[in-house]
Design an enzyme around this catalytic site. Structure first.
Site, PDB file in Angstrom:
ATOM      1  CG  ASP A 134       0.363  -4.265  -8.818  1.00  0.00           C
ATOM      2  OD1 ASP A 134       1.372  -3.984  -9.860  1.00  0.00           O
ATOM      3  OD2 ASP A 134      -0.625  -3.749  -8.828  1.00  0.00           O
ATOM      4  CD  GLU A 302     -16.064  -9.173 -12.265  1.00  0.00           C
ATOM      5  OE1 GLU A 302     -16.926  -8.794 -12.963  1.00  0.00           O
ATOM      6  OE2 GLU A 302     -15.704  -8.654 -10.904  1.00  0.00           O
ATOM      7  CE  LYS A 372     -12.772  -3.241  -0.346  1.00  0.00           C
ATOM      8  NZ  LYS A 372     -12.583  -2.843  -1.937  1.00  0.00           N
TER       9      LYS A 372
END
Length: 417
Positions: A134, A302, A372
């Site tokens: 990022d 998505e 996660k």
């Protein structure tokens, strides 16, 4: 006794003292040419007992070289030593895997230790790995990622980076940036999978290869999803504005229908795509027009991949795919009591951050990856999964096992786990 005039004597004395002080500071500083004393590793949690061979007969396992983040951040770069000390696997473990190289896209912005351990778990020398960091990540974080990637011929940081916004178009663009470089790789990878920094594999590389070549998925793209449900239609029917690096908000304006009246599908942002499909995404007019239309939608990753995969002319399209494809083992909060027995860690954005008591559910999963994990919360869960995964990887190997690939060493005379 000083034979110079007083002013010069004072200058000489001060200079001498300065040199002595600087020398002492230099000699006492942590010059990173040698490793610091190793820190103690966490013992394995009790949930690890069932698969630690010999545990019930008195054999104990000790983790080693577990300070992966400190190893890279604190010491000078010695790539051969780094690869050995951090237990990276250095040769293909089977001819089957060597003949079917995979590509991985990893989008990251935090959790440095988790990322290093993820890369170590999925790394094989025949594969290729593109890392998207990022653009808003700290400079120190980026420097470590570049440092790590420089030690491998088949790992690189993508040149063009995005300021990634949750549910924004930038997240989709990050994957596309990696794809543009992956198609130029000298490694002739067969399929590409995308990961985030809080994933961890359940399948071994060999199991991934076999799954990609199974009867159902050979030459097919894996993009789980269905026709867009009405409750999600506002994502693509209404215009959304990405507030770069912060959030996505609805503008109140209605969008035009998708190009060519394409049926929009809704699914997961994660996939396994053929090389031919990636080329189609990057070069076809239909894909480019759908991409442009998707720029002001909500969470376009998505719908973009799964929608294209339901176009007949797309290579490897899977028109009747539905939710097929075991991409991720995720405990969603709204599925508690149906697909899982509750989160034993804690929920973040309706997704379970796994604790050690979630491990039996993960071990029984048929998914490729689990999501996660967090290094600051329930770190023992990842310790255990990591060890379980590496044991499975080495058991399946058809080559001699290098001792440096072990993540823990058994001892028979220890009273500790």
């Amino acid at each position: 006794m000083c034979h110079l005039d007083p002013a010069k004597c004072i200058f000489v004395v001060c200079l001498g003292l300065s040199i002595m002080v600087c020398s002492l500071i230099y000699l006492s500083a942590d010059v990173p040419t040698e490793l610091k004393p190793k820190q103690e590793c966490r013992p394995f949690a009790p949930q690890c007992k069932p698969f630690l061979l010999g545990y019930n007969s008195g054999l104990r396992w000790h983790r080693h070289n577990c300070q992966v983040e400190q190893y890279i951040t604190n010491y000078t770069l010695d790539c051969p030593k780094l690869i050995t000390d951090l237990s990276f696997i250095t040769v293909p473990l089977s001819k089957e895997e060597e003949d079917y190289p995979l590509a991985f896209i990893l989008t990251i912005h935090k959790e440095l230790e988790l990322f290093i351990r993820l890369l170590r778990a999925i790394y094989m020398p025949q594969n290729v790995y593109c890392i998207h960091v990022d653009a808003k990540a700290p400079l120190e974080y980026k420097a470590v990622i570049y440092k790590l990637a420089s030690c491998f011929d088949n790992v690189f940081v993508v040149r063009r980076t995005e300021v990634v916004t949750y549910a924004g178009y930038s997240r989709l663009q990050a994957d596309l940036n990696c794809m543009e470089e992956l198609v130029q790789s000298k490694i002739r990878w067969k399929k590409v999978l995308n990961l985030c920094g809080q994933d961890f594999p359940i399948m071994t590389n060999l199991e991934l290869v076999r799954y990609m070549q199974s009867k159902e998925w050979k030459d097919k793209n894996m993009t789980p999803g269905i026709k867009q449900p009405a409750k999600f239609s506002s994502r693509t029917r209404m215009q959304h504005i990405e507030m770069v690096g912060n959030y996505v908000r609805r503008s109140g304006k209605t969008k035009d229908p998708p190009p060519h009246r394409i049926q929009v599908y809704f699914g997961t942002a994660y996939y396994a795509l053929t090389r031919e499909f990636v080329n189609f995404v990057l070069t076809s007019r239909v894909a480019r027009e759908l991409l442009m239309w998707s720029r002001d939608t909500y969470s376009p990753d998505e719908h973009f991949w799964v929608t294209l995969n339901h176009i007949k002319e797309a290579p490897g399209s899977y028109l009747t795919g539905g939710w097929g494809g075991s991409i991720r083992a995720i405990k969603w909060s709204d599925q508690e009591g149906t697909t899982h027995n509750g989160c034993k860690g804690h929920y973040v954005r309706d997704i379970c951050v796994y604790g050690t008591e979630d491990l039996p559910w993960i071990f029984q999963s048929t998914a490729m990856f689990a999501n996660k994990f967090e290094s600051g919360m329930f770190p023992e869960a990842l310790d255990c999964l990591e060890m379980w995964h590496r044991i499975k990887v080495l058991k399946q190997a058809t080559v001699s096992i290098d001792p440096t690939w072990l993540l823990a060493i058994p001892h028979s005379n220890s009273t500790e786990m």
